[in-house]
Scaffold this motif. Structure first.
Motif, PDB file in Angstrom:
ATOM      1  N   LEU A  29       0.832  -1.201   0.000  1.00 29.26           N
ATOM      2  CA  LEU A  29       0.000   0.000   0.000  1.00 29.26           C
ATOM      3  C   LEU A  29       0.870   1.255   0.000  1.00 29.26           C
ATOM      4  O   LEU A  29       0.550   2.246  -0.673  1.00 29.26           O
ATOM      5  CB  LEU A  29      -0.928  -0.003   1.214  1.00 29.26           C
ATOM      6  CG  LEU A  29      -2.141  -0.932   1.119  1.00 29.26           C
ATOM      7  CD1 LEU A  29      -2.823  -1.061   2.473  1.00 29.26           C
ATOM      8  CD2 LEU A  29      -3.133  -0.433   0.069  1.00 29.26           C
ATOM      9  N   VAL A  30       1.967   1.214   0.755  1.00 32.30           N
ATOM     10  CA  VAL A  30       2.906   2.331   0.719  1.00 32.30           C
ATOM     11  C   VAL A  30       3.473   2.482  -0.695  1.00 32.30           C
ATOM     12  O   VAL A  30       3.579   3.596  -1.229  1.00 32.30           O
ATOM     13  CB  VAL A  30       4.032   2.124   1.746  1.00 32.30           C
ATOM     14  CG1 VAL A  30       5.115   3.181   1.567  1.00 32.30           C
ATOM     15  CG2 VAL A  30       3.474   2.170   3.165  1.00 32.30           C
ATOM     16  N   ALA A  31       3.827   1.352  -1.314  1.00 32.06           N
ATOM     17  CA  ALA A  31       4.341   1.390  -2.682  1.00 32.06           C
ATOM     18  C   ALA A  31       3.319   1.984  -3.639  1.00 32.06           C
ATOM     19  O   ALA A  31       3.636   2.826  -4.487  1.00 32.06           O
ATOM     20  CB  ALA A  31       4.718  -0.033  -3.133  1.00 32.06           C
ATOM     21  N   TYR A  32       2.075   1.557  -3.502  1.00 32.13           N
ATOM     22  CA  TYR A  32       1.003   2.062  -4.356  1.00 32.13           C
ATOM     23  C   TYR A  32       0.834   3.566  -4.150  1.00 32.13           C
ATOM     24  O   TYR A  32       0.615   4.317  -5.113  1.00 32.13           O
ATOM     25  CB  TYR A  32      -0.284   1.321  -4.003  1.00 32.13           C
ATOM     26  CG  TYR A  32      -1.357   1.344  -5.064  1.00 32.13           C
ATOM     27  CD1 TYR A  32      -1.054   1.121  -6.403  1.00 32.13           C
ATOM     28  CD2 TYR A  32      -2.689   1.569  -4.721  1.00 32.13           C
ATOM     29  CE1 TYR A  32      -2.051   1.124  -7.364  1.00 32.13           C
ATOM     30  CE2 TYR A  32      -3.692   1.576  -5.680  1.00 32.13           C
ATOM     31  CZ  TYR A  32      -3.362   1.347  -7.003  1.00 32.13           C
ATOM     32  OH  TYR A  32      -4.343   1.362  -7.964  1.00 32.13           O
ATOM     33  N   GLY A  33       0.946   4.008  -2.915  1.00 35.64           N
ATOM     34  CA  GLY A  33       0.860   5.434  -2.634  1.00 35.64           C
ATOM     35  C   GLY A  33       2.002   6.206  -3.259  1.00 35.64           C
ATOM     36  O   GLY A  33       1.801   7.278  -3.845  1.00 35.64           O
ATOM     37  N   CYS A 269      -3.426   6.245   0.353  1.00 37.08           N
ATOM     38  CA  CYS A 269      -2.854   4.897   0.408  1.00 37.08           C
ATOM     39  C   CYS A 269      -1.823   4.787   1.524  1.00 37.08           C
ATOM     40  O   CYS A 269      -1.744   3.756   2.206  1.00 37.08           O
ATOM     41  CB  CYS A 269      -2.217   4.534  -0.935  1.00 37.08           C
ATOM     42  SG  CYS A 269      -3.389   4.297  -2.287  1.00 37.08           S
ATOM     43  N   LEU A 270      -1.028   5.832   1.712  1.00 38.29           N
ATOM     44  CA  LEU A 270      -0.021   5.816   2.784  1.00 38.29           C
ATOM     45  C   LEU A 270      -0.690   5.721   4.153  1.00 38.29           C
ATOM     46  O   LEU A 270      -0.261   4.945   5.013  1.00 38.29           O
ATOM     47  CB  LEU A 270       0.845   7.070   2.706  1.00 38.29           C
ATOM     48  CG  LEU A 270       1.675   7.266   1.431  1.00 38.29           C
ATOM     49  CD1 LEU A 270       2.498   8.543   1.531  1.00 38.29           C
ATOM     50  CD2 LEU A 270       2.584   6.076   1.166  1.00 38.29           C
ATOM     51  N   VAL A 271      -1.747   6.521   4.346  1.00 41.80           N
ATOM     52  CA  VAL A 271      -2.472   6.461   5.619  1.00 41.80           C
ATOM     53  C   VAL A 271      -3.216   5.134   5.739  1.00 41.80           C
ATOM     54  O   VAL A 271      -3.287   4.532   6.827  1.00 41.80           O
ATOM     55  CB  VAL A 271      -3.445   7.648   5.738  1.00 41.80           C
ATOM     56  CG1 VAL A 271      -4.235   7.574   7.044  1.00 41.80           C
ATOM     57  CG2 VAL A 271      -2.689   8.967   5.669  1.00 41.80           C
ATOM     58  N   ARG A 272      -3.753   4.670   4.629  1.00 39.07           N
ATOM     59  CA  ARG A 272      -4.524   3.416   4.600  1.00 39.07           C
ATOM     60  C   ARG A 272      -3.671   2.232   5.055  1.00 39.07           C
ATOM     61  O   ARG A 272      -4.186   1.270   5.650  1.00 39.07           O
ATOM     62  CB  ARG A 272      -5.039   3.191   3.174  1.00 39.07           C
ATOM     63  CG  ARG A 272      -5.658   1.839   2.887  1.00 39.07           C
ATOM     64  CD  ARG A 272      -7.004   1.700   3.565  1.00 39.07           C
ATOM     65  NE  ARG A 272      -7.558   0.386   3.302  1.00 39.07           N
ATOM     66  CZ  ARG A 272      -7.257  -0.697   3.995  1.00 39.07           C
ATOM     67  NH1 ARG A 272      -6.398  -0.621   5.008  1.00 39.07           N
ATOM     68  NH2 ARG A 272      -7.814  -1.857   3.714  1.00 39.07           N
ATOM     69  N   ALA A 273      -2.376   2.290   4.781  1.00 38.81           N
ATOM     70  CA  ALA A 273      -1.485   1.198   5.181  1.00 38.81           C
ATOM     71  C   ALA A 273      -1.425   1.026   6.695  1.00 38.81           C
ATOM     72  O   ALA A 273      -1.036  -0.032   7.182  1.00 38.81           O
ATOM     73  CB  ALA A 273      -0.085   1.450   4.636  1.00 38.81           C
ATOM     74  N   ARG A 274      -1.832   2.061   7.413  1.00 39.01           N
ATOM     75  CA  ARG A 274      -1.782   2.010   8.889  1.00 39.01           C
ATOM     76  C   ARG A 274      -2.957   1.219   9.468  1.00 39.01           C
ATOM     77  O   ARG A 274      -2.857   0.701  10.591  1.00 39.01           O
ATOM     78  CB  ARG A 274      -1.767   3.450   9.422  1.00 39.01           C
ATOM     79  CG  ARG A 274      -2.036   3.622  10.904  1.00 39.01           C
ATOM     80  CD  ARG A 274      -0.947   3.038  11.775  1.00 39.01           C
ATOM     81  NE  ARG A 274      -1.207   3.275  13.181  1.00 39.01           N
ATOM     82  CZ  ARG A 274      -2.062   2.578  13.919  1.00 39.01           C
ATOM     83  NH1 ARG A 274      -2.783   1.607  13.373  1.00 39.01           N
ATOM     84  NH2 ARG A 274      -2.224   2.848  15.205  1.00 39.01           N
ATOM     85  N   TYR A 275      -4.044   1.093   8.719  1.00 37.20           N
ATOM     86  CA  TYR A 275      -5.277   0.538   9.288  1.00 37.20           C
ATOM     87  C   TYR A 275      -5.695  -0.727   8.555  1.00 37.20           C
ATOM     88  O   TYR A 275      -5.550  -0.839   7.340  1.00 37.20           O
ATOM     89  CB  TYR A 275      -6.396   1.583   9.230  1.00 37.20           C
ATOM     90  CG  TYR A 275      -6.082   2.796  10.059  1.00 37.20           C
ATOM     91  CD1 TYR A 275      -6.265   2.786  11.437  1.00 37.20           C
ATOM     92  CD2 TYR A 275      -5.521   3.921   9.473  1.00 37.20           C
ATOM     93  CE1 TYR A 275      -5.926   3.888  12.209  1.00 37.20           C
ATOM     94  CE2 TYR A 275      -5.192   5.036  10.234  1.00 37.20           C
ATOM     95  CZ  TYR A 275      -5.393   5.004  11.601  1.00 37.20           C
ATOM     96  OH  TYR A 275      -5.049   6.081  12.367  1.00 37.20           O
ATOM     97  N   PRO A 276      -6.239  -1.708   9.288  1.00 45.18           N
ATOM     98  CA  PRO A 276      -6.609  -2.995   8.680  1.00 45.18           C
ATOM     99  C   PRO A 276      -7.873  -2.896   7.856  1.00 45.18           C
ATOM    100  O   PRO A 276      -8.621  -1.917   7.926  1.00 45.18           O
ATOM    101  CB  PRO A 276      -6.827  -3.901   9.902  1.00 45.18           C
ATOM    102  CG  PRO A 276      -7.244  -2.956  10.986  1.00 45.18           C
ATOM    103  CD  PRO A 276      -6.469  -1.680  10.734  1.00 45.18           C
ATOM    104  N   GLU A 277      -8.078  -3.933   7.056  1.00 40.92           N
ATOM    105  CA  GLU A 277      -9.305  -4.037   6.249  1.00 40.92           C
ATOM    106  C   GLU A 277     -10.482  -4.278   7.172  1.00 40.92           C
ATOM    107  O   GLU A 277     -10.419  -5.077   8.106  1.00 40.92           O
ATOM    108  CB  GLU A 277      -9.161  -5.214   5.271  1.00 40.92           C
ATOM    109  CG  GLU A 277     -10.267  -5.320   4.239  1.00 40.92           C
ATOM    110  CD  GLU A 277      -9.944  -4.532   2.995  1.00 40.92           C
ATOM    111  OE1 GLU A 277     -10.824  -4.406   2.142  1.00 40.92           O
ATOM    112  OE2 GLU A 277      -8.801  -4.036   2.867  1.00 40.92           O
ATOM    113  N   ARG A 278     -11.598  -3.599   6.884  1.00 43.20           N
ATOM    114  CA  ARG A 278     -12.816  -3.832   7.642  1.00 43.20           C
ATOM    115  C   ARG A 278     -13.422  -5.169   7.217  1.00 43.20           C
ATOM    116  O   ARG A 278     -13.523  -5.449   6.023  1.00 43.20           O
ATOM    117  CB  ARG A 278     -13.853  -2.709   7.415  1.00 43.20           C
ATOM    118  CG  ARG A 278     -15.111  -2.884   8.239  1.00 43.20           C
ATOM    119  CD  ARG A 278     -16.109  -1.789   7.898  1.00 43.20           C
ATOM    120  NE  ARG A 278     -15.675  -0.515   8.422  1.00 43.20           N
ATOM    121  CZ  ARG A 278     -15.939  -0.077   9.644  1.00 43.20           C
ATOM    122  NH1 ARG A 278     -16.643  -0.847  10.486  1.00 43.20           N
ATOM    123  NH2 ARG A 278     -15.524   1.098  10.050  1.00 43.20           N
TER     124      ARG A 278
END
Length: 279
Positions: A29-33, A269-278
């Motif tokens: 996700l970090v890479a994608y960001g 995406c960078l922030v999203r990498a911090r939180y799990p999938e719902r």
């Protein structure tokens, strides 16, 4: 047979939930960001006259990274992360496969989740290949016009290009709707996040998803136009789409706004990498 399928789905679910794969997926996700942040920078350069060398698309973004100090090791790290994302989505496909035989809402949900997971797995795998090619000096992806021209030579190729274009337009419209309706929040577990972080994630998604959707919509429109006119020169991929935006009235301003939105998606995406999938 049913027991074997169930065990396979269970193993896939455990694989999808494993800590190691989850950590790699976060790297992905970090890479994608990062890819989207570089794309945004290329779009800004294109808007203001400094982006004539590298195409403003994923291959151009990887080419930019390859030219930086430690760029090639970074590209290998991005490729590993993107492949982890692809594996994560492949595990999702197997996890939902057992529910495809259900009925009603359960089956509808399984079909939707499976379709999204397949599409994401393919996307992440393609990006990983592009990253590896850039890391090894293999160059870009060959150009959208050449690829579309080759498809035109297939039996029914013109119709295929048109259908793909319509599908891409549909994906773009979905991303715009997803951003404006804030449906992306349904995918993230923010229960442990602060109110400030939740507001940040919401604002980034509201800006990022519509901008990415607009860019994809233009890509799809160019493909449809190429199919209608039987002219592969009309198709140019993401780079062609951004150049089309630039040629519109107030194109510099419009392309800059698209670039800001793409950067917002990268930050999301960078922030999203911090939180799990719902779940």
């Amino acid at each position: 047979m049913g027991g074997t399928t169930g065990r396979a789905a269970g193993a896939a679910g455990r694989a999808g939930d494993s800590d190691s794969l989850e950590h790699l997926a976060r790297v992905g996700l970090v890479a994608y960001g990062v890819v989207h942040l570089v794309l945004a920078w290329l779009a800004v350069q294109l808007a203001w006259g400094g982006g004539d060398d590298d195409p403003a698309d994923q291959s151009g973004a990887f080419a930019q990274l390859a030219e930086q100090p430690l760029g090639r090791p970074l590209l290998w790290l991005l490729a590993v992360g993107l492949m982890a994302l692809a594996a994560w989505q492949a595990a999702e496909v197997l996890r939902w496969r057992g529910r495809l035989s259900s009925s009603g809402e359960a089956r509808k949900q399984a079909v939707e989740k499976t379709g999204k997971a397949v599409a994401k797995a393919v996307l992440y795998a393609v990006l990983a290949v592009l990253a590896v090619r850039a890391a090894t000096g293999g160059g870009g992806s060959g150009g959208g016009q050449q690829q579309v021209g080759g498809v035109f030579g297939w039996p029914g190729g013109r119709w295929l290009v048109g259908l793909v274009g319509l599908a891409v337009v549909g994906v773009g419209a979905y991303l715009v709707h997803k951003g404006l309706s804030r449906r992306f929040l349904e995918e993230i577990d923010l229960r442990d996040a602060s109110a400030r972080t939740t507001r940040l994630v919401t604002r980034l998604g509201q800006a990022g998803f519509p901008a990415k959707g607009v860019a994809l919509g233009v890509v799809g429109g160019l493909l449809v136009h190429a199919a209608v006119t039987f002219d592969p020169a009309r198709a140019g991929g993401l780079d062609g789409a951004l150049r089309t935006v630039l040629e519109a009235p107030f194109g510099q301003v419009l392309l800059t706004l698209v670039a800001v939105g793409i950067a917002a998606f990268g930050a999301y995406c960078l922030v999203r990498a911090r939180y799990p999938e719902r779940t």
